[in-house]
Design a protein around this motif. Structure first.
Motif, PDB file in Angstrom:
ATOM      1  N   PRO A  27       0.790  -1.239   0.000  1.00  0.00           N
ATOM      2  CA  PRO A  27       0.000   0.000   0.000  1.00  0.00           C
ATOM      3  C   PRO A  27       0.823   1.291   0.000  1.00  0.00           C
ATOM      4  O   PRO A  27       0.337   2.326  -0.435  1.00  0.00           O
ATOM      5  CB  PRO A  27      -0.828  -0.110   1.282  1.00  0.00           C
ATOM      6  CG  PRO A  27      -0.923  -1.564   1.545  1.00  0.00           C
ATOM      7  CD  PRO A  27       0.395  -2.144   1.070  1.00  0.00           C
ATOM      8  N   GLU A  28       2.065   1.241   0.476  1.00  0.00           N
ATOM      9  CA  GLU A  28       2.873   2.461   0.571  1.00  0.00           C
ATOM     10  C   GLU A  28       3.841   2.668  -0.586  1.00  0.00           C
ATOM     11  O   GLU A  28       4.359   3.771  -0.768  1.00  0.00           O
ATOM     12  CB  GLU A  28       3.654   2.470   1.890  1.00  0.00           C
ATOM     13  CG  GLU A  28       2.758   2.474   3.112  1.00  0.00           C
ATOM     14  CD  GLU A  28       1.742   3.610   3.114  1.00  0.00           C
ATOM     15  OE1 GLU A  28       2.109   4.750   2.778  1.00  0.00           O
ATOM     16  OE2 GLU A  28       0.564   3.341   3.419  1.00  0.00           O
ATOM     17  N   ALA A  62      -1.808   1.014  -8.303  1.00  0.00           N
ATOM     18  CA  ALA A  62      -1.848   1.416  -6.887  1.00  0.00           C
ATOM     19  C   ALA A  62      -3.242   1.913  -6.501  1.00  0.00           C
ATOM     20  O   ALA A  62      -3.762   1.573  -5.430  1.00  0.00           O
ATOM     21  CB  ALA A  62      -0.802   2.492  -6.616  1.00  0.00           C
ATOM     22  N   ALA A  63      -3.865   2.702  -7.373  1.00  0.00           N
ATOM     23  CA  ALA A  63      -5.211   3.201  -7.095  1.00  0.00           C
ATOM     24  C   ALA A  63      -6.223   2.056  -7.060  1.00  0.00           C
ATOM     25  O   ALA A  63      -7.120   2.040  -6.214  1.00  0.00           O
ATOM     26  CB  ALA A  63      -5.617   4.238  -8.141  1.00  0.00           C
ATOM     27  N   HIS A  66      -6.032   0.271  -3.825  1.00  0.00           N
ATOM     28  CA  HIS A  66      -6.700   1.050  -2.780  1.00  0.00           C
ATOM     29  C   HIS A  66      -8.216   0.941  -2.908  1.00  0.00           C
ATOM     30  O   HIS A  66      -8.933   0.820  -1.917  1.00  0.00           O
ATOM     31  CB  HIS A  66      -6.269   2.519  -2.862  1.00  0.00           C
ATOM     32  CG  HIS A  66      -7.094   3.439  -2.034  1.00  0.00           C
ATOM     33  ND1 HIS A  66      -7.121   3.389  -0.660  1.00  0.00           N
ATOM     34  CD2 HIS A  66      -7.946   4.432  -2.398  1.00  0.00           C
ATOM     35  CE1 HIS A  66      -7.955   4.314  -0.201  1.00  0.00           C
ATOM     36  NE2 HIS A  66      -8.466   4.956  -1.242  1.00  0.00           N
ATOM     37  N   PRO A  97       1.839   7.007  -2.560  1.00  0.00           N
ATOM     38  CA  PRO A  97       0.602   7.781  -2.435  1.00  0.00           C
ATOM     39  C   PRO A  97       0.842   9.192  -1.916  1.00  0.00           C
ATOM     40  O   PRO A  97       1.687   9.413  -1.045  1.00  0.00           O
ATOM     41  CB  PRO A  97      -0.217   6.971  -1.430  1.00  0.00           C
ATOM     42  CG  PRO A  97       0.796   6.230  -0.630  1.00  0.00           C
ATOM     43  CD  PRO A  97       1.942   5.956  -1.555  1.00  0.00           C
ATOM     44  N   ARG A 100      -5.084   9.226  -0.559  1.00  0.00           N
ATOM     45  CA  ARG A 100      -5.948   8.071  -0.825  1.00  0.00           C
ATOM     46  C   ARG A 100      -7.272   8.304  -0.109  1.00  0.00           C
ATOM     47  O   ARG A 100      -7.385   8.064   1.088  1.00  0.00           O
ATOM     48  CB  ARG A 100      -5.305   6.780  -0.345  1.00  0.00           C
ATOM     49  CG  ARG A 100      -4.125   6.350  -1.194  1.00  0.00           C
ATOM     50  CD  ARG A 100      -3.498   5.107  -0.700  1.00  0.00           C
ATOM     51  NE  ARG A 100      -2.931   5.370   0.624  1.00  0.00           N
ATOM     52  CZ  ARG A 100      -2.004   4.645   1.191  1.00  0.00           C
ATOM     53  NH1 ARG A 100      -1.520   3.593   0.587  1.00  0.00           N
ATOM     54  NH2 ARG A 100      -1.549   4.944   2.391  1.00  0.00           N
ATOM     55  N   LYS A 102     -11.855   8.515  -0.458  1.00  0.00           N
ATOM     56  CA  LYS A 102     -12.991   7.680  -0.842  1.00  0.00           C
ATOM     57  C   LYS A 102     -13.343   7.839  -2.324  1.00  0.00           C
ATOM     58  O   LYS A 102     -13.761   6.898  -2.969  1.00  0.00           O
ATOM     59  CB  LYS A 102     -14.206   8.024   0.011  1.00  0.00           C
ATOM     60  CG  LYS A 102     -15.386   7.134  -0.237  1.00  0.00           C
ATOM     61  CD  LYS A 102     -16.523   7.422   0.710  1.00  0.00           C
ATOM     62  CE  LYS A 102     -17.697   6.509   0.389  1.00  0.00           C
ATOM     63  NZ  LYS A 102     -18.848   6.748   1.222  1.00  0.00           N
ATOM     64  N   ALA A 105      -7.796   9.300  -5.608  1.00  0.00           N
ATOM     65  CA  ALA A 105      -6.500   8.869  -5.097  1.00  0.00           C
ATOM     66  C   ALA A 105      -5.428   9.496  -5.990  1.00  0.00           C
ATOM     67  O   ALA A 105      -5.567   9.498  -7.216  1.00  0.00           O
ATOM     68  CB  ALA A 105      -6.383   7.349  -5.104  1.00  0.00           C
TER      69      ALA A 105
END
Length: 138
Positions: A27-28, A62-63, A66, A97, A100, A102, A105
C-alpha cells in the motif's frame, strides 16, 4: 515478492507491448520496470510518452489496490515532468501515495535510470467509482 502478473489482461495490451513489469507492491510503495529498448523516440532516447505509460500503469495499479474490491479506479489527470533522457537499460518507476480518499487517489511516480538519475516525475490522480453491476470481478 514476485512480479505482478499483468498477463491476466487480454494479449497484446499496452503494458505487454511496452515490456512493463511490476516488481514490488504494497500500500505504501509500488515499483515497476520498463526497458528503454523498443520505447525510444526518433533521436534514440526514451520516449516521454513511454515514461507516461509507465507512470500511469503504476499509479493506476496502486489506485486499484486502494479502491478494491468495491470500487474501480479510472485515470483522471496525469502530469509528467521530464528531467533528463533515458538512453539504455531498464528504467524503474517508484509510485507512492500522496492522497488516498474515498472518491479520488493521487500518486507520485518517480522514474529513474539504472544509475539512479531521475528521468521523470509524474503525478496521477484517479477517480474511484463503484464497480458497475454485473462486473465479473465484483
Amino acid at each position: 515478492m514476485s512480479t505482478v502478473d499483468l498477463s491476466s489482461s487480454p494479449a497484446g495490451q499496452l503494458t505487454e507491448k511496452m515490456g512493463i513489469e511490476i516488481t514490488s507492491w504494497d500500500p505504501e510503495k509500488l515499483v515497476g520496470t520498463m526497458p528503454v529498448e523498443g520505447n525510444r523516440q526518433p533521436y534514440g532516447l526514451l520516449h516521454g510518452g513511454a515514461s507516461a505509460v509507465l507512470a500511469e500503469t503504476l499509479g493506476s495499479v496502486a489506485a486499484a489496490m486502494h479502491a478494491a474490491p468495491e470500487r474501480i479506479a479510472l485515470g483522471l489527470e496525469l502530469a509528467c515532468t521530464h528531467h533528463r533522457a533515458g538512453r539504455s537499460g531498464l528504467v524503474t518507476g517508484v509510485c507512492q501515495p500522496l492522497h488516498r480518499g474515498k472518491t479520488t487517489a493521487t500518486f507520485e511516480i518517480v522514474i529513474s535510470d539504472e544509475d539512479g538519475h531521475r528521468l521523470c516525475t509524474a503525478k496521477l490522480t484517479c477517480i474511484l467509482r463503484e464497480r458497475p453491476p454485473g462486473d465479473p470481478k465484483s
